[in-house]
Write a protein that holds these residues in place. Structure first.
Motif, short mmCIF file in Angstrom:
data_model
loop_
_atom_site.label_atom_id
_atom_site.label_comp_id
_atom_site.label_asym_id
_atom_site.label_seq_id
_atom_site.Cartn_x
_atom_site.Cartn_y
_atom_site.Cartn_z
N LEU A 173 -1.49 -4.33 -4.98
CA LEU A 173 -0.10 -4.41 -4.56
C LEU A 173 0.04 -5.07 -3.19
CD1 LEU A 173 0.52 -2.65 -7.03
CD2 LEU A 173 2.10 -1.36 -5.60
N ALA A 174 -0.94 -4.86 -2.31
CA ALA A 174 -0.90 -5.49 -1.00
C ALA A 174 -0.94 -7.01 -1.13
CB ALA A 174 -2.06 -4.99 -0.14
N PHE A 175 -1.87 -7.51 -1.94
CA PHE A 175 -1.96 -8.96 -2.11
C PHE A 175 -0.77 -9.51 -2.90
CE2 PHE A 175 -6.32 -8.36 -0.78
CZ PHE A 175 -6.60 -9.54 -0.10
N ALA A 176 -0.35 -8.77 -3.92
CA ALA A 176 0.78 -9.24 -4.74
C ALA A 176 2.05 -9.34 -3.91
CB ALA A 176 0.99 -8.31 -5.93
N ALA A 177 2.31 -8.33 -3.10
CA ALA A 177 3.53 -8.34 -2.29
C ALA A 177 3.47 -9.41 -1.21
CB ALA A 177 3.74 -6.97 -1.65
N SER A 178 2.27 -9.72 -0.74
CA SER A 178 2.14 -10.65 0.39
C SER A 178 2.23 -12.12 -0.01
CB SER A 178 0.79 -10.41 1.10
OG SER A 178 0.71 -9.09 1.58
N VAL A 179 1.65 -12.48 -1.14
CA VAL A 179 1.53 -13.91 -1.47
C VAL A 179 2.42 -14.36 -2.61
CG1 VAL A 179 -0.86 -13.86 -0.65
CG2 VAL A 179 -0.40 -13.60 -3.09
N VAL A 227 0.84 -1.21 0.00
CA VAL A 227 0.00 0.00 0.00
C VAL A 227 0.87 1.26 0.00
CG1 VAL A 227 -1.71 1.31 1.30
CG2 VAL A 227 -1.91 -1.17 1.13
N LEU A 228 1.95 1.25 0.77
CA LEU A 228 2.85 2.40 0.80
C LEU A 228 3.48 2.64 -0.58
CD1 LEU A 228 4.64 1.84 4.22
CD2 LEU A 228 2.87 3.51 3.68
N ALA A 229 3.85 1.55 -1.24
CA ALA A 229 4.41 1.69 -2.59
C ALA A 229 3.37 2.23 -3.55
CB ALA A 229 4.94 0.34 -3.07
N ALA A 230 2.14 1.75 -3.44
CA ALA A 230 1.07 2.26 -4.30
C ALA A 230 0.79 3.73 -4.02
CB ALA A 230 -0.20 1.43 -4.10
N HIS A 231 0.87 4.12 -2.76
CA HIS A 231 0.65 5.52 -2.38
C HIS A 231 1.71 6.42 -3.02
CE1 HIS A 231 -0.36 9.00 0.07
NE2 HIS A 231 0.89 9.06 0.48
N ARG A 232 2.96 5.99 -2.97
CA ARG A 232 4.03 6.79 -3.56
C ARG A 232 3.95 6.81 -5.08
NH1 ARG A 232 9.42 5.56 0.16
NH2 ARG A 232 8.48 6.22 2.14
N ALA A 233 3.34 5.79 -5.67
CA ALA A 233 3.17 5.75 -7.12
C ALA A 233 1.87 6.41 -7.56
CB ALA A 233 3.20 4.30 -7.61
N ASN A 234 1.15 7.05 -6.62
CA ASN A 234 -0.10 7.77 -6.92
C ASN A 234 -1.16 6.86 -7.52
OD1 ASN A 234 0.92 10.32 -6.07
ND2 ASN A 234 2.00 10.52 -8.02
N VAL A 266 7.81 -8.17 -7.48
CA VAL A 266 6.49 -8.01 -8.11
C VAL A 266 5.90 -6.64 -7.78
CG1 VAL A 266 4.12 -8.89 -8.16
CG2 VAL A 266 6.05 -10.48 -8.16
N ARG A 267 6.03 -6.24 -6.53
CA ARG A 267 5.51 -4.93 -6.12
C ARG A 267 6.17 -3.79 -6.88
NH1 ARG A 267 7.83 -3.66 -0.74
NH2 ARG A 267 9.46 -2.75 -2.07
N ASP A 268 7.49 -3.81 -6.97
CA ASP A 268 8.20 -2.72 -7.65
C ASP A 268 7.91 -2.70 -9.15
OD1 ASP A 268 9.21 -2.03 -5.25
OD2 ASP A 268 11.31 -2.45 -5.69
N VAL A 269 7.80 -3.88 -9.75
CA VAL A 269 7.49 -3.93 -11.18
C VAL A 269 6.09 -3.36 -11.44
CG1 VAL A 269 7.05 -5.48 -13.12
CG2 VAL A 269 9.06 -5.82 -11.70
N LEU A 328 14.01 -2.68 -6.33
CA LEU A 328 14.89 -2.43 -5.19
C LEU A 328 15.95 -3.51 -5.05
CD1 LEU A 328 15.34 -0.75 -2.54
CD2 LEU A 328 13.81 -2.38 -1.43
N LEU A 329 15.59 -4.73 -5.37
CA LEU A 329 16.50 -5.87 -5.26
C LEU A 329 17.76 -5.68 -6.09
CD1 LEU A 329 17.11 -8.88 -4.52
CD2 LEU A 329 15.72 -9.50 -6.49
N LEU A 330 17.67 -5.00 -7.22
CA LEU A 330 18.77 -4.89 -8.16
C LEU A 330 19.43 -3.52 -8.15
CD1 LEU A 330 17.08 -6.69 -11.18
CD2 LEU A 330 18.53 -7.68 -9.41
N ARG A 331 19.18 -2.72 -7.12
CA ARG A 331 19.72 -1.37 -7.09
C ARG A 331 20.74 -1.20 -5.96
NH1 ARG A 331 14.81 2.41 -6.61
NH2 ARG A 331 13.76 0.56 -5.85
N GLU A 332 21.69 -2.09 -5.89
CA GLU A 332 22.80 -2.00 -4.94
C GLU A 332 22.34 -2.07 -3.49
OE1 GLU A 332 25.04 1.56 -5.85
OE2 GLU A 332 24.36 1.46 -7.91
#
Length: 276
Positions: free
Chosen positions: A34-40, A18-25, A131-134, A142-146
């Motif tokens: 995004l909540a369900f995708a990130a969780s499961v 949800v926080l990621a979705a909020h920042r992505a407007n 999945v969330r970031d994509v 985030l995983l691939l950004r150092e």
């Protein structure tokens, strides 16, 4: 206890979605997705690899209720208050720690090899973030950004496997491994630590590796030309181009010697640099 711990992990990932979705407007529906995708996502990938059916979340109504309630509560909170800047990373670190350890636990119960336990634990932990970031349009994720992210999950998975091999008991093993992941991730977040970035010699126009000395000459040449064009001195720009081209031709042989004959060997990793 393990089920309660897993609920905490998926709730943390739901909040991070949800926080990621909020920042992505995004709209509220996007926040739920995004909540369900990130969780499961991580657990789904793990169960598919282990050929476990039905998938764990399809018959656990408590888990789905926790995800939905966490998502709605986070969205309501965001309507009135603004979270701190690092809130997404902190909540995500909690989810990463718990879900990674639960992935290792499920892999051990499946009787796979120790190496497979570590791999499945890391995949379970990081897949939801990817999945969330994509879905948010963040690339690379985030995983691939150092970031010290998958590395923290790997350390926790190795800790779990080691303590399991030493027969330390399920509770100490789970707590210790989750603590390793959480401490490493939070230390990286608050101390602004990053992994080094791989950097190779840039390729030249001919397809070979570009010598650092030659690259420096090209950069200097471009700076001179840009300065001349910015000043509106067209004739000056022409003279700068001719001078730089002549200098490059005169120094080309010396540049090859300085490269040690590596121009035809393609890209090679000469070292690493720090964070951006």
């Amino acid at each position: 206890m393990l089920h309660v711990l897993y609920l905490i992990g998926v709730a943390a990932f739901a909040a991070s979605g949800v926080l990621a979705a909020h920042r992505a407007n995004m709209d509220p529906f996007g926040g739920l997705v995004l909540a369900f995708a990130a969780s499961v996502s991580g657990g789904t990938l793990r169960d598919l690899i282990l050929d476990r059916h039905p998938l764990y979340w399809t018959h656990d109504w408590v888990l789905l209720t926790v995800i939905a309630c966490t998502a709605v509560a986070t969205m309501l909170y965001l309507r009135r208050w603004e979270l701190p800047q690092r809130s997404l990373m902190v909540v995500d670190a909690v989810g990463l720690a718990v879900v990674t350890v639960m992935g290792a636990h499920a892999a051990v119960d499946a009787g796979v090899t120790p190496a497979a336990v570590v791999i499945l634990a890391v995949l379970t932990g990081v897949t939801g973030e990817v999945v969330r970031d994509v879905l948010c349009g963040q690339f690379p994720p985030l995983l691939l950004r150092e970031e010290v992210y998958a590395t923290a999950a790997l350390a926790g998975a190795l800790c779990y496997q080691l303590l399991h091999w030493l027969e330390a008991g399920p509770t100490p093993t789970t707590v210790a491994a989750a603590g390793v992941v959480l401490s490493l991730r939070l230390t990286a977040v608050f101390r602004d630590l990053h992994l080094p970035r791989l950097q190779g010699v840039r390729r030249g126009a001919s397809g070979g590796a570009e010598c650092p000395a030659e690259h420096a000459r090209h950069v200097e040449h471009a700076e001179h030309v840009a300065h001349a064009e910015h000043a509106g001195c067209t004739e000056h720009a022409r003279r700068a181009l001719r001078s730089a081209a002549a200098a490059a031709q005169e120094e080309e042989a010396a540049g090859r010697d300085a490269c040690g004959g590596d121009r035809g060997q393609g890209l090679r990793g000469d070292g690493v640099v720090g964070r951006r």
